[in-house]
Scaffold this motif. Structure first.
Motif, PDB file in Angstrom:
ATOM      1  N   SER A 129      39.684  83.943  41.138  1.00  0.00           N
ATOM      2  CA  SER A 129      40.482  84.920  41.847  1.00  0.00           C
ATOM      3  C   SER A 129      40.273  86.360  41.380  1.00  0.00           C
ATOM      4  CB  SER A 129      41.961  84.563  41.730  1.00  0.00           C
ATOM      5  OG  SER A 129      42.383  84.629  40.379  1.00  0.00           O
ATOM      6  N   SER A 130      39.646  86.569  40.192  1.00  0.00           N
ATOM      7  CA  SER A 130      39.452  87.951  39.711  1.00  0.00           C
ATOM      8  C   SER A 130      38.188  88.557  40.317  1.00  0.00           C
ATOM      9  CB  SER A 130      39.363  87.986  38.184  1.00  0.00           C
ATOM     10  OG  SER A 130      40.363  87.211  37.577  1.00  0.00           O
ATOM     11  N   GLY A 131      38.012  88.451  41.631  1.00  0.00           N
ATOM     12  CA  GLY A 131      36.788  88.923  42.281  1.00  0.00           C
ATOM     13  C   GLY A 131      36.604  90.422  42.174  1.00  0.00           C
ATOM     14  N   GLY A 132      37.692  91.169  42.325  1.00  0.00           N
ATOM     15  CA  GLY A 132      37.599  92.628  42.194  1.00  0.00           C
ATOM     16  C   GLY A 132      37.208  93.024  40.784  1.00  0.00           C
ATOM     17  N   SER A 133      37.797  92.339  39.790  1.00  0.00           N
ATOM     18  CA  SER A 133      37.513  92.655  38.381  1.00  0.00           C
ATOM     19  C   SER A 133      36.040  92.450  38.058  1.00  0.00           C
ATOM     20  CB  SER A 133      38.349  91.762  37.454  1.00  0.00           C
ATOM     21  OG  SER A 133      39.729  91.956  37.671  1.00  0.00           O
ATOM     22  N   ALA A 134      35.427  91.418  38.651  1.00  0.00           N
ATOM     23  CA  ALA A 134      34.023  91.116  38.352  1.00  0.00           C
ATOM     24  C   ALA A 134      33.082  92.020  39.141  1.00  0.00           C
ATOM     25  CB  ALA A 134      33.731  89.649  38.654  1.00  0.00           C
ATOM     26  N   ALA A 135      33.354  92.187  40.442  1.00  0.00           N
ATOM     27  CA  ALA A 135      32.452  92.983  41.280  1.00  0.00           C
ATOM     28  C   ALA A 135      32.419  94.437  40.820  1.00  0.00           C
ATOM     29  CB  ALA A 135      32.879  92.885  42.745  1.00  0.00           C
ATOM     30  N   ALA A 136      33.574  94.979  40.420  1.00  0.00           N
ATOM     31  CA  ALA A 136      33.636  96.389  40.003  1.00  0.00           C
ATOM     32  C   ALA A 136      32.785  96.636  38.757  1.00  0.00           C
ATOM     33  CB  ALA A 136      35.085  96.805  39.748  1.00  0.00           C
ATOM     34  N   VAL A 137      32.829  95.676  37.823  1.00  0.00           N
ATOM     35  CA  VAL A 137      32.016  95.823  36.604  1.00  0.00           C
ATOM     36  C   VAL A 137      30.539  95.650  36.935  1.00  0.00           C
ATOM     37  CG1 VAL A 137      31.492  94.770  34.356  1.00  0.00           C
ATOM     38  CG2 VAL A 137      33.879  95.157  35.029  1.00  0.00           C
ATOM     39  N   ALA A 138      30.225  94.633  37.739  1.00  0.00           N
ATOM     40  CA  ALA A 138      28.818  94.363  38.062  1.00  0.00           C
ATOM     41  C   ALA A 138      28.203  95.495  38.887  1.00  0.00           C
ATOM     42  CB  ALA A 138      28.701  93.035  38.810  1.00  0.00           C
ATOM     43  N   ALA A 139      29.022  96.146  39.726  1.00  0.00           N
ATOM     44  CA  ALA A 139      28.509  97.235  40.560  1.00  0.00           C
ATOM     45  C   ALA A 139      28.445  98.558  39.799  1.00  0.00           C
ATOM     46  CB  ALA A 139      29.386  97.382  41.807  1.00  0.00           C
ATOM     47  N   GLY A 140      28.815  98.535  38.516  1.00  0.00           N
ATOM     48  CA  GLY A 140      28.733  99.745  37.710  1.00  0.00           C
ATOM     49  C   GLY A 140      29.824 100.757  38.018  1.00  0.00           C
ATOM     50  N   GLN A 141      30.897 100.305  38.651  1.00  0.00           N
ATOM     51  CA  GLN A 141      32.013 101.222  38.907  1.00  0.00           C
ATOM     52  C   GLN A 141      32.762 101.530  37.621  1.00  0.00           C
ATOM     53  OE1 GLN A 141      34.149  98.966  42.009  1.00  0.00           O
ATOM     54  NE2 GLN A 141      33.411 100.472  43.493  1.00  0.00           N
ATOM     55  N   ILE A 142      32.880 100.501  36.782  1.00  0.00           N
ATOM     56  CA  ILE A 142      33.563 100.597  35.497  1.00  0.00           C
ATOM     57  C   ILE A 142      32.822  99.712  34.507  1.00  0.00           C
ATOM     58  CG2 ILE A 142      35.957 101.188  36.115  1.00  0.00           C
ATOM     59  CD1 ILE A 142      36.483  98.248  36.622  1.00  0.00           C
ATOM     60  N   GLY A 143      33.017  99.976  33.212  1.00  0.00           N
ATOM     61  CA  GLY A 143      32.315  99.177  32.206  1.00  0.00           C
ATOM     62  C   GLY A 143      33.081  97.933  31.812  1.00  0.00           C
ATOM     63  N   ALA A 144      34.367  97.890  32.161  1.00  0.00           N
ATOM     64  CA  ALA A 144      35.195  96.777  31.702  1.00  0.00           C
ATOM     65  C   ALA A 144      36.398  96.616  32.611  1.00  0.00           C
ATOM     66  CB  ALA A 144      35.678  97.043  30.274  1.00  0.00           C
ATOM     67  N   SER A 145      36.894  95.382  32.654  1.00  0.00           N
ATOM     68  CA  SER A 145      38.122  95.140  33.416  1.00  0.00           C
ATOM     69  C   SER A 145      38.887  94.006  32.751  1.00  0.00           C
ATOM     70  CB  SER A 145      37.798  94.776  34.870  1.00  0.00           C
ATOM     71  OG  SER A 145      37.088  93.556  34.922  1.00  0.00           O
ATOM     72  N   LEU A 146      40.153  93.879  33.159  1.00  0.00           N
ATOM     73  CA  LEU A 146      40.929  92.700  32.777  1.00  0.00           C
ATOM     74  C   LEU A 146      41.090  91.809  33.996  1.00  0.00           C
ATOM     75  CD1 LEU A 146      43.865  94.023  30.537  1.00  0.00           C
ATOM     76  CD2 LEU A 146      41.626  93.127  29.832  1.00  0.00           C
ATOM     77  N   GLY A 147      40.994  90.496  33.748  1.00  0.00           N
ATOM     78  CA  GLY A 147      41.260  89.511  34.780  1.00  0.00           C
ATOM     79  C   GLY A 147      42.258  88.507  34.245  1.00  0.00           C
ATOM     80  N   SER A 148      42.550  87.479  35.043  1.00  0.00           N
ATOM     81  CA  SER A 148      43.350  86.361  34.543  1.00  0.00           C
ATOM     82  C   SER A 148      42.671  85.081  34.992  1.00  0.00           C
ATOM     83  CB  SER A 148      44.785  86.425  35.069  1.00  0.00           C
ATOM     84  OG  SER A 148      44.800  86.171  36.457  1.00  0.00           O
ATOM     85  N   ASP A 149      42.884  84.025  34.205  1.00  0.00           N
ATOM     86  CA  ASP A 149      42.164  82.769  34.423  1.00  0.00           C
ATOM     87  C   ASP A 149      43.149  81.625  34.255  1.00  0.00           C
ATOM     88  OD1 ASP A 149      40.493  80.428  33.870  1.00  0.00           O
ATOM     89  OD2 ASP A 149      38.810  81.791  33.535  1.00  0.00           O
ATOM     90  N   THR A 150      43.379  80.889  35.347  1.00  0.00           N
ATOM     91  CA  THR A 150      44.295  79.750  35.353  1.00  0.00           C
ATOM     92  C   THR A 150      43.496  78.453  35.466  1.00  0.00           C
ATOM     93  OG1 THR A 150      45.926  81.164  36.417  1.00  0.00           O
ATOM     94  CG2 THR A 150      46.319  78.799  36.568  1.00  0.00           C
ATOM     95  N   GLY A 151      42.372  78.551  36.221  1.00  0.00           N
ATOM     96  CA  GLY A 151      41.495  77.387  36.367  1.00  0.00           C
ATOM     97  C   GLY A 151      40.036  77.803  36.438  1.00  0.00           C
ATOM     98  N   GLY A 152      39.755  79.059  36.101  1.00  0.00           N
ATOM     99  CA  GLY A 152      38.367  79.547  36.140  1.00  0.00           C
ATOM    100  C   GLY A 152      38.222  80.970  36.648  1.00  0.00           C
ATOM    101  N   SER A 153      39.338  81.610  36.925  1.00  0.00           N
ATOM    102  CA  SER A 153      39.314  82.889  37.656  1.00  0.00           C
ATOM    103  C   SER A 153      38.720  84.088  36.924  1.00  0.00           C
ATOM    104  CB  SER A 153      40.719  83.254  38.115  1.00  0.00           C
ATOM    105  OG  SER A 153      41.028  82.506  39.254  1.00  0.00           O
ATOM    106  N   ILE A 154      38.419  83.969  35.644  1.00  0.00           N
ATOM    107  CA  ILE A 154      37.621  85.007  34.972  1.00  0.00           C
ATOM    108  C   ILE A 154      36.172  84.543  34.926  1.00  0.00           C
ATOM    109  CG2 ILE A 154      37.103  86.091  32.736  1.00  0.00           C
ATOM    110  CD1 ILE A 154      40.143  86.149  32.207  1.00  0.00           C
ATOM    111  N   ARG A 155      35.958  83.284  34.528  1.00  0.00           N
ATOM    112  CA  ARG A 155      34.595  82.799  34.281  1.00  0.00           C
ATOM    113  C   ARG A 155      33.780  82.655  35.555  1.00  0.00           C
ATOM    114  NH1 ARG A 155      36.797  77.667  31.779  1.00  0.00           N
ATOM    115  NH2 ARG A 155      38.669  78.501  32.776  1.00  0.00           N
ATOM    116  N   GLN A 156      34.388  82.147  36.625  1.00  0.00           N
ATOM    117  CA  GLN A 156      33.625  81.922  37.854  1.00  0.00           C
ATOM    118  C   GLN A 156      33.186  83.235  38.510  1.00  0.00           C
ATOM    119  OE1 GLN A 156      34.751  82.538  41.041  1.00  0.00           O
ATOM    120  NE2 GLN A 156      34.300  80.862  42.420  1.00  0.00           N
ATOM    121  N   PRO A 157      34.068  84.228  38.684  1.00  0.00           N
ATOM    122  CA  PRO A 157      33.575  85.504  39.228  1.00  0.00           C
ATOM    123  C   PRO A 157      32.602  86.213  38.288  1.00  0.00           C
ATOM    124  CG  PRO A 157      35.955  85.624  38.768  1.00  0.00           C
ATOM    125  CD  PRO A 157      35.550  84.207  38.593  1.00  0.00           C
ATOM    126  N   ALA A 158      32.782  86.055  36.984  1.00  0.00           N
ATOM    127  CA  ALA A 158      31.805  86.626  36.042  1.00  0.00           C
ATOM    128  C   ALA A 158      30.435  85.998  36.304  1.00  0.00           C
ATOM    129  CB  ALA A 158      32.249  86.397  34.596  1.00  0.00           C
TER     130      ALA A 158
END
Ligand code: GLN
Length: 448
Positions: A129-158
């Motif tokens: 679910s942290s799709g915005g957090s991952a895309a923003a970092v990967a697109a070089g908009q920001i160097g870092a973000s915070l996400g949350s992970d209940t069943g994979g929501s940080i690791r899968q978008p990363a």
């Protein structure tokens, strides 16, 4: 200057990725110019660096929607503990990032607000679910973000965006101010482009918090200390259940290459078994939905956010506000959860799920008696097309099979890039012992 350049970059790239729900431009620039007044020493490692925040982390006087119409106008009156920690580290929160509604989803397509795109291919999902957090970092908009992970929501978008995402041990990071989805599973964690940045950020947000009774009173090591490149003698396990036909052959090949790299670095790698992990998806969707159905009771049309105009009496306020404020996926989870918790079905579903959860935990304990680290793929496939799976909840749910067991066991899990398939990134998952994120960073850094 860094903050101004960041907003320029965000505005240039936002039409392609659509990662942000809210920008915090005026306050961010002001904060960046007054860091010394706030007592920040410019030698602090994260001082002055911009960061994006998943929109289920509450930010004082800054719109916090959790991706839902239900919270379309919600401006919290306090900051989450992690926000206070970021301010103390001198970081500059530049805005709030898109996500699946109440973090329920794996593609960010259940957001009420917009569809975020994968940073590598605009026709693909960014994960969730942290799709915005991952895309923003990967697109070089920001160097870092915070996400949350209940069943994979940080690791899968990363994984889907080719960046580094860490879900820390349950209890490592305070969830005070995280809008609760499933309280026995939720963790906040960092998403970054490099392992070292990730370790610095986890240093900043870890630690006991008296306002979160599930946070652990346990020492926080310096997660950057072990970043030497040396992992000689590290004992690594690969669960055979993570390398079955359900996982795309190209992804298995990428993981096998990673195994060769680890061996070359002086680690030993053996195959092990986590026999109950195959029940993880079923167990998770009962437990997570049950907890969600309870946590989401607070959205009653009175205390927060959206209230239906279409009412004749109090009952209508509750029913119509919830009917109109929640999206389809959230309603599906509430119905699943209330069903499994109902008197006639509690023993057969919720209680049974808890028992199988214990078996999954014991499988991990047995492996960690002999090994320092578990590795495998983060996801069974690379990023799929926007709109491709969203109508099919079973396909969406089973895609979480590799990340879910980690949350059920409260273990730390991390995804690091390990190659490409058809131009789309592949993620390698690292799973550590409870509170041993340091070993994961050490291994990930050597691998990177
Ligand atoms: N995709 C999973 C779900 O839909 C995980 C979400 C999460 O970790 N927040 O529940």
């Amino acid at each position: 200057e860094i903050a101004e350049a960041t907003f320029k970059r965000i505005k240039e790239t936002e039409p392609q990725v659509d990662a942000f729900i809210t920008l915090n431009e005026e306050r961010a620039i002001e904060l960046a110019t007054k860091l010394d007044v706030a007592g920040i020493d410019e030698t602090q490692p994260l001082a002055g660096l911009p960061i994006g925040i998943k929109d289920n982390i509450v930010t004082k006087d800054l719109l916090t929607t959790a991706g839902s119409k239900m919270l379309f106008n919600f401006e919290p009156i306090y900051d989450a503990t992690v926000m206070e920690q970021l301010y103390s580290a001198g970081m500059i929160p530049v805005g709030k990032l898109n996500m699946d509604e109440f973090a329920m989803g794996g593609s960010t397509e259940t957001s009420y607000f917009k569809k975020t795109k994968n940073a590598w291919d605009q026709t693909k999902v960014p994960g969730g679910s942290s799709g915005g957090s991952a895309a923003a970092v990967a697109a070089g908009q920001i160097g870092a973000s915070l996400g949350s992970d209940t069943g994979g929501s940080i690791r899968q978008p990363a994984a889907f965006n080719g960046i580094v995402g860490m879900k820390p041990t349950y209890g490592r990071v305070s969830r005070f101010g995280l809008i609760a989805f499933a309280s026995s599973l939720d963790q906040i964690g960092p998403l970054t482009r490099t392992v070292k940045d990730n370790a610095f950020l986890l240093n900043a947000i870890s630690g006991w918090d008296k306002r979160d009774s599930s946070s652990a009173k346990i020492e926080v090591p310096d997660f950057t200390a072990g970043l030497t490149g040396d992992i000689k003698g590290l004992k690594i396990a690969v669960p055979k259940e993570f390398m079955t036909e359900g996982v795309a052959p190209e992804i298995r090949t990428a993981v096998e290459k990673a195994v060769t790299t680890f061996k070359g670095l002086g680690a030993t790698v053996d195959e092990v078994s986590l026999p109950h992990s195959k029940y993880g998806v079923e167990v998770y969707y009962i437990i997570a939905s049950s907890e969600a159905s309870s946590n989401l009771q607070r959205f009653d049309g009175i205390r927060y956010g959206y209230r239906s105009e279409n009412v004749k009496d109090l009952e209508d306020v509750y029913v119509n506000s919830r009917s109109e404020g929640f999206g389809l996926e959230v309603k599906r989870r509430i119905m699943l959860g209330t069903f499994s918790l109902s008197a006639g079905y509690y023993d057969a579903y919720f209680k049974k799920a808890g028992q199988v959860r214990t078996l999954i935990c014991r499988d991990f304990d047995a492996v960690f008696n002999d090994y320092d680290l578990i590795i495998g793929p983060t996801t069974p496939t690379v990023a799929y097309g926007l709109g491709e799976n969203i109508e099919d909840p079973i396909t969406m749910y089973t895609a979480d099979v590799l990340t879910i067991p980690v949350n059920l066991a409260g273990l730390p899990g991390m995804s690091v890039p390990c190659g490409f398939v058809d131009g789309l990134p592949v993620g390698l998952q690292l799973i550590g012992k409870h509170f041993d994120e340091a070993t994961m960073y050490q291994a990930a850094y050597a691998f990177e």
